[in-house]
Design a protein around this motif. Structure first.
Motif, short mmCIF file in Angstrom:
data_model
loop_
_atom_site.label_atom_id
_atom_site.label_comp_id
_atom_site.label_asym_id
_atom_site.label_seq_id
_atom_site.Cartn_x
_atom_site.Cartn_y
_atom_site.Cartn_z
N VAL A 147 0.86 -1.18 0.00
CA VAL A 147 0.00 0.00 0.00
C VAL A 147 0.90 1.24 0.00
CG1 VAL A 147 -1.67 1.34 1.35
CG2 VAL A 147 -1.90 -1.15 1.17
N PRO A 148 0.75 2.11 -0.99
CA PRO A 148 1.70 3.23 -1.13
C PRO A 148 1.46 4.37 -0.15
CG PRO A 148 0.02 3.37 -2.83
CD PRO A 148 -0.25 2.09 -2.08
N LEU A 149 2.54 5.11 0.12
CA LEU A 149 2.45 6.37 0.84
C LEU A 149 2.40 7.51 -0.15
CD1 LEU A 149 5.21 5.99 3.61
CD2 LEU A 149 2.75 5.77 3.91
N HIS A 150 1.81 8.63 0.25
CA HIS A 150 1.92 9.83 -0.56
C HIS A 150 3.37 10.31 -0.54
CE1 HIS A 150 1.44 14.15 -1.60
NE2 HIS A 150 0.48 13.69 -2.39
N LYS A 151 3.81 10.94 -1.60
CA LYS A 151 5.22 11.33 -1.71
C LYS A 151 5.66 12.25 -0.57
CE LYS A 151 4.21 15.02 -5.06
NZ LYS A 151 4.50 15.52 -6.44
N SER A 152 4.77 13.09 -0.06
CA SER A 152 5.15 13.96 1.05
C SER A 152 5.38 13.16 2.32
CB SER A 152 4.09 15.04 1.28
OG SER A 152 2.85 14.46 1.62
N ARG A 153 4.54 12.14 2.56
CA ARG A 153 4.72 11.26 3.71
C ARG A 153 5.99 10.42 3.56
NH1 ARG A 153 2.07 11.82 8.26
NH2 ARG A 153 -0.02 11.40 7.44
N PHE A 154 6.23 9.99 2.32
CA PHE A 154 7.44 9.20 2.05
C PHE A 154 8.69 10.03 2.33
CE2 PHE A 154 10.87 7.53 -0.49
CZ PHE A 154 10.73 6.16 -0.37
N GLN A 155 8.69 11.28 1.90
CA GLN A 155 9.84 12.15 2.14
C GLN A 155 10.03 12.40 3.63
OE1 GLN A 155 8.84 15.55 -0.26
NE2 GLN A 155 9.49 14.58 -2.17
N GLN A 156 8.94 12.52 4.36
CA GLN A 156 9.00 12.75 5.80
C GLN A 156 9.57 11.53 6.53
OE1 GLN A 156 5.22 12.66 7.95
NE2 GLN A 156 5.83 14.51 9.06
N ARG A 157 9.09 10.34 6.14
CA ARG A 157 9.49 9.10 6.81
C ARG A 157 10.77 8.53 6.25
NH1 ARG A 157 4.54 5.26 7.59
NH2 ARG A 157 3.95 7.08 8.81
N GLY A 158 11.00 8.72 4.94
CA GLY A 158 12.20 8.21 4.30
C GLY A 158 12.05 6.83 3.69
N TYR A 159 10.91 6.19 3.90
CA TYR A 159 10.66 4.85 3.37
C TYR A 159 9.17 4.54 3.53
CZ TYR A 159 10.57 3.64 8.35
OH TYR A 159 10.28 3.60 9.68
N ASN A 160 8.72 3.52 2.80
CA ASN A 160 7.36 3.03 2.94
C ASN A 160 7.43 1.65 3.60
OD1 ASN A 160 4.73 2.15 2.75
ND2 ASN A 160 4.68 2.06 0.51
N GLN A 161 6.92 1.54 4.80
CA GLN A 161 7.03 0.28 5.54
C GLN A 161 6.34 -0.87 4.81
OE1 GLN A 161 5.29 2.88 6.59
NE2 GLN A 161 3.21 2.18 7.05
N ALA A 162 5.25 -0.58 4.08
CA ALA A 162 4.54 -1.63 3.36
C ALA A 162 5.42 -2.21 2.25
CB ALA A 162 3.24 -1.09 2.77
N ASP A 163 6.23 -1.38 1.62
CA ASP A 163 7.15 -1.87 0.59
C ASP A 163 8.23 -2.77 1.19
OD1 ASP A 163 5.88 -0.71 -1.54
OD2 ASP A 163 7.17 1.05 -1.63
N TRP A 164 8.69 -2.43 2.39
CA TRP A 164 9.70 -3.28 3.05
C TRP A 164 9.10 -4.61 3.46
CZ3 TRP A 164 14.96 -2.55 4.16
CH2 TRP A 164 15.50 -1.39 3.63
N ILE A 165 7.84 -4.60 3.87
CA ILE A 165 7.17 -5.86 4.17
C ILE A 165 7.01 -6.68 2.90
CG2 ILE A 165 5.02 -6.89 5.03
CD1 ILE A 165 4.71 -4.31 6.75
N ALA A 166 6.60 -6.03 1.82
CA ALA A 166 6.44 -6.71 0.54
C ALA A 166 7.77 -7.28 0.05
CB ALA A 166 5.86 -5.76 -0.50
N GLU A 167 8.85 -6.53 0.28
CA GLU A 167 10.16 -7.01 -0.14
C GLU A 167 10.58 -8.26 0.63
OE1 GLU A 167 14.75 -5.32 -0.49
OE2 GLU A 167 13.06 -3.91 -0.53
N GLY A 168 10.30 -8.27 1.94
CA GLY A 168 10.62 -9.46 2.73
C GLY A 168 9.82 -10.67 2.28
N LEU A 169 8.53 -10.47 2.02
CA LEU A 169 7.70 -11.55 1.50
C LEU A 169 8.19 -12.01 0.14
CD1 LEU A 169 4.15 -10.21 2.47
CD2 LEU A 169 5.21 -12.30 3.35
N SER A 170 8.59 -11.05 -0.68
CA SER A 170 9.09 -11.37 -2.02
C SER A 170 10.31 -12.28 -1.97
CB SER A 170 9.43 -10.08 -2.77
OG SER A 170 10.03 -10.35 -4.01
N GLU A 171 11.23 -11.97 -1.07
CA GLU A 171 12.44 -12.78 -0.94
C GLU A 171 12.12 -14.19 -0.44
OE1 GLU A 171 15.66 -11.05 1.21
OE2 GLU A 171 15.60 -9.16 0.10
N ALA A 172 11.23 -14.28 0.53
CA ALA A 172 10.89 -15.58 1.11
C ALA A 172 10.08 -16.44 0.14
CB ALA A 172 10.13 -15.40 2.41
N LEU A 173 9.13 -15.83 -0.56
CA LEU A 173 8.22 -16.56 -1.43
C LEU A 173 8.74 -16.71 -2.86
CD1 LEU A 173 4.87 -14.88 -0.31
CD2 LEU A 173 5.75 -17.10 0.41
#
Length: 236
Positions: free
Chosen positions: A125-151
């Motif tokens: 689930v994406p973040l808005h670009k302003s939220r992404f810039q504030q946080r520096g990353y999208n946690q949902a993408d990191w979760i997806a990446e971990g699942l991607s590696e495992a699956l």
């Protein structure tokens, strides 16, 4: 010789600045990541991957959008270890913890379910670009990446777009959450998902309003089906 010096330095650094368990704040052992063994064993796993087509869960989306399956790794309870983990992942830069926990879940899915056969592409689930810039990353993408590696299935971060910034969902009810997100998302690169089985990935499943809004746009763009995997879920 250099390798020995490197290991000695690493051990000395760990002694001065030990890596702490995100659950109990005790020092992690040599083979422990994110959580100590005790905290990991005590994670409140939902086991919903063993019944991902359970109507009690899918009823969150009944009559709104067809969801192929729904499963979450652990239960989220106020004041519990999972709340602490999610808070660290979202607000304290602990994105690597999100990825590692997602890998744990991915390996569990492989060993105890057939859900990998229902996944062509994982999409966070994406973040808005302003939220992404504030946080520096999208946690949902990191979760997806971990699942991607495992699956061993691909993830895409360039298909689903959050086109409008919306206020926090935290204190809103189901209807207010839906009104807040129903026109927020759009699909880019639709050819990449046409006739494919898409799985949406997020950190916590609450009312499901955000995931519903995402699923609607993906289905409108021509994907074959939409499933949902989240790191955590609130109790019904």
């Amino acid at each position: 010789m250099l390798l020995i010096v490197h290991r000695l330095f690493a051990n000395f650094f760990d002694l001065l600045f030990p890596t702490l368990c995100l659950g109990c704040n005790k020092s992690l052992g040599a083979n422990e990541l994110v959580l100590c063994t005790r905290c990991r064993i005590n994670l409140p796993e939902t086991n919903k991957h063993q019944e991902p087509y359970n109507l009690d869960l899918l009823n969150k989306f009944a009559g709104k959008v067809p969801v192929q399956f729904l499963a979450s790794y652990v239960f989220f309870t106020k004041g519990g270890i999972v709340q602490k983990l999610i808070h660290g992942i979202k607000y304290k830069g602990q994105k690597e913890a999100a990825k590692e926990m997602a890998k744990w879940y991915g390996y569990l899915l492989i060993s105890e379910s057939n859900l990998v056969n229902e996944i062509d592409v994982l999409i966070g689930v994406p973040l808005h670009k302003s939220r992404f810039q504030q946080r520096g990353y999208n946690q949902a993408d990191w979760i997806a990446e971990g699942l991607s590696e495992a699956l061993n299935v691909p993830m895409r971060a360039d298909v689903l777009i959050r086109k409008r910034f919306n206020e926090s969902q935290t204190r809103k009810n189901r209807l207010e959450r839906w009104e807040n997100v129903k026109t927020v998302f759009s699909v880019n690169n639709a050819d990449e998902i046409k006739d494919k089985k898409i799985v949406l990935v997020d950190d916590v499943l609450t009312t499901g309003a955000t995931l519903e809004a995402c699923a609607i746009e993906l289905l409108k763009a021509g994907c074959k089906s939409v499933g949902i995997l989240t790191l955590a879920a609130t109790h019904r």
